[in-house]
Design an enzyme around this catalytic site. Structure first.
Site, short mmCIF file in Angstrom:
data_model
loop_
_atom_site.label_atom_id
_atom_site.label_comp_id
_atom_site.label_asym_id
_atom_site.label_seq_id
_atom_site.Cartn_x
_atom_site.Cartn_y
_atom_site.Cartn_z
CB THR A 180 14.48 40.53 31.03
OG1 THR A 180 15.07 40.86 29.78
CG2 THR A 180 13.06 40.10 30.78
CG ASN A 209 18.34 42.63 24.82
OD1 ASN A 209 18.27 41.57 25.41
ND2 ASN A 209 19.14 42.79 23.79
CG ASP A 240 16.78 39.47 21.51
OD1 ASP A 240 17.89 39.10 21.90
OD2 ASP A 240 15.87 39.81 22.28
CB SER A 261 14.65 33.31 25.15
OG SER A 261 15.54 33.13 24.09
N GLY A 310 16.69 36.42 31.72
CA GLY A 310 17.93 35.66 31.54
C GLY A 310 18.24 35.28 30.11
N GLY A 311 17.64 35.96 29.13
CA GLY A 311 17.94 35.66 27.73
C GLY A 311 17.65 34.20 27.42
O1 DON Z 1 13.68 38.61 24.32
C1 DON Z 1 14.67 38.04 24.75
O2 DON Z 1 14.80 36.83 24.71
C2 DON Z 1 15.75 38.86 25.40
N1 DON Z 1 15.79 40.17 24.86
C3 DON Z 1 15.50 38.85 26.88
C4 DON Z 1 16.58 39.52 27.62
C5 DON Z 1 16.72 39.01 28.99
O3 DON Z 1 16.01 38.19 29.46
C6 DON Z 1 17.83 39.57 29.75
N2 DON Z 1 17.71 39.16 31.13
N3 DON Z 1 18.45 38.92 31.97
#
Ligand code: DON
Length: 569
Positions: free
Chosen positions: A381, A401, A423, A453, A472-473
């Site tokens: 991301t 994602n 998600d 997130s 970072g999810g």
């Molecule tokens: O929306 C979210 O929380 C995730 N899809 C974000 C993904 C993400 O940050 C991946 N990054 N390293």
């Protein structure tokens, strides 16, 4: 220029990776706009995006103009992270009227989505269905978000804002080591994906650093967007190509899904912590709510440095409670009732804090769920932060994602589909790619937005204004939490330390503290283990935080970028 602001600039420069220093020096000497640079700051994950953003400011644009340009350039130069086929959130502060708003450009589930596309007859997840191919993809929000930003907040015409991205897609740009490393890690996926080999590989192999990547089809799509606005993407041939590509690979899209896509302007989540006002992402991102809960709990304790073991214990326990509520209650508030006001209230935090024992970890309650297999680490991301000379601010976190999203480039559009459907929560016992569990609140429903997130955040106090965020999810939330704790509790603003300091993370389930490798001493680890925490050293360091700060004393601005992406991912 005041010495003080010069000192800040020099400090800001020291926090930059070498190529960023080179760029800012170039900016000063070429445009002679030191004052402009001193009063504005841009931090992004790629030097070409940062450069394009500064150039738009120099051409008379404001932070919102720069935000459109930066987003479009990142879509070209970091196609593994974000893009026209994805979505995200922009947090805005407009200084003229102090308006603060979140632009929700999150992907939505297509109307034809059904759980049977993802679960077999026994209720087990179908491998890959939420991660690969059209079934994994939500209806993109990023183009609509950029157009909305341009039409309602920016000053310059969309064509001008998109021109740098069009040129980079058409003429190409030399790949950096990060692109080469990610392409190598995902070489097989790119070989097997739809149109991904011809778009991103060099004769079937991961390109080397220095390889000039040209994306002529993406250039044409960006030009369409520039000329026709939302029509150029959400209807006509581009929309048809997206629908065809998604449906050929397991999706259930209709052209009406694209026609009906709308961004939403939402009131951000707002709370105070330690005398600072924090403004962060609203649902369908969990970021603001979970940060508010966690920080409200932490306010009940004496907090020193977040990496001090005694404080770390309390931070972990606060995160455990914040993430437990994320799992239970959070989802798209347009579809489900979420008790947001209660969750982010001080009284609720007081009660939650009372259950924390400063000596021992609280075991996760009766929902005994075995820790599931560790997530693959191939996610990505992008986040960027901007503050301009007038005090306008933008924090943008954009995503497709995981790396290279669903692995499908739609027809001749150059647009890579996202895999944000992952998600959603398939059931209360099936964790997603980030090991997150959820409830019915985050169940998959047509036209609903999956819980995110992503947490673009502002922190404001007497010292100034901070804009921060990260990819970072689920770990985004703990990263931003550390940024806020560092800003509020440290004796002086130190952006360099904020982006570089070691990280740990807890998200309730699985009940373990993830820690970055080579970052915490044996004594630190022993202290936490003695309190009952199970530590898990993750294979590599995580995050790519981008921060800017504008001082209230003199308006001087500085930027810092996470050093982890240099030599890493
Ligand atoms: O929306 C979210 O929380 C995730 N899809 C974000 C993904 C993400 O940050 C991946 N990054 N390293």
């Amino acid at each position: 220029m005041a010495m003080c602001s010069m000192r800040n600039i020099v400090r800001g420069l020291r926090s930059l990776a070498p190529w960023r220093i080179a760029f800012v020096a170039f900016f000063f000497s070429t445009f002679g706009a030191a004052t402009l640079a001193a009063q504005s700051a841009i931090a992004t994950a790629h030097p070409l995006a940062t450069a394009a953003g500064y150039k738009i400011l120099e051409q008379g644009g404001n932070a919102f103009d720069a935000a459109v340009t930066v987003a479009a350039v990142l879509a070209v130069v970091e196609p593994y992270s974000s893009g026209l086929g994805g979505g995200g959130f922009w947090l805005l502060h407009r200084s003229a009227d102090m308006k603060q708003v979140m632009i929700d450009a999150r992907e939505v589930a297509p109307a034809g989505i059904t759980p049977s596309m993802y679960l077999d007859r026994k209720g087990n997840p179908i491998p890959g269905a939420t991660l690969v191919g059209g079934s994994a993809a939500g209806i993109p929000g990023m183009p609509a978000g950029m157009i909305h930003l341009a039409e309602h907040y920016a000053k310059l015409p969309l064509r001008q804002l998109l021109a740098p991205a069009v040129a980079l897609a058409r003429d190409g740009f030399p790949l950096d080591g990060r692109f080469a490393r990610i392409a190598e890690a995902k070489e097989r996926m790119l070989r097997d994906g739809v149109n991904t080999a011809r778009t991103y590989l060099d004769n079937g192999h991961a390109p080397q650093p220095g390889y000039v990547l040209r994306q002529p089809q993406l250039a044409v799509t960006l030009e369409r967007l520039a000329q026709q606005g939302r029509r150029g993407f959400y209807s006509g041939p581009v929309a048809q190509s997206l629908v065809d590509a998604a449906n050929a690979t397991g999706g259930a899209w209709q052209t009406s899904d694209l026609e009906l896509y709308r961004i939403v302007e939402r009131a951000p989540v707002r709370f105070t912590y330690g005398g600072a006002t924090v403004v962060s992402a609203a649902l369908p991102s969990s970021g603001g709510v979970t940060l508010a809960q966690t920080l409200n709990i932490l306010e009940q304790f004496k907090i020193t440095d977040a990496r001090d073991p005694a404080t770390a214990h309390v931070v972990i326990e606060a995160l455990r409670r914040g993430f437990q509520d994320r799992m239970r209650y959070l989802g798209d508030s347009d579809f489900v009732k979420v008790p947001t006001a209660t969750l982010i209230g001080k009284r609720y935090a007081h009660n939650r804090a009372a259950t924390i024992d400063v000596n021992i970890a609280t075991p996760n309650d009766t929902l005994a769920i075995e820790p599931v297999a560790l997530a693959s680490e191939s996610y990505n991301t992008t986040h960027y932060s901007i503050v301009d000379q007038d005090g306008n601010r933008v924090g943008g976190t954009l995503s497709i994602n995981s790396w290279f999203g669903a692995g499908v480039v739609a027809g001749d559009t150059g647009v890579l589909l996202n895999n944000e459907i992952d998600d959603f929560s398939l059931s209360s016992t099936i964790a997603n790619n980030y090991l997150l569990l959820g409830s019915r609140a985050n169940a998959m429903v047509p036209r609903k937005r999956p819980l995110s997130s992503m947490s673009p955040t502002f922190v404001e106090d007497d010292k100034g204004v901070l804009v921060l965020g990260a990819p970072g999810g689920s770990r985004i939330i703990s990263m931003v939490l550390f940024g806020i704790l560092d800003y509020v509790n440290a004796p002086k603003v130190d952006l360099e330390r904020m982006v570089a300091a070691p990280r740990y993370h807890h998200q309730c389930w699985p009940d373990q503290v993830e820690i970055e490798p080579d970052s915490f001493s044996p004594a630190w680890r022993a202290a936490l283990e003695a309190k009952g925490h199970r530590l898990h050293v993750v294979g590599r360091r995580w995050g790519n935080m981008q921060v800017v700060f504008k001082s209230k004393t003199d308006g001087a601005s500085q930027a810092a970028s996470d050093p982890r992406s240099m030599g890493g991912y």
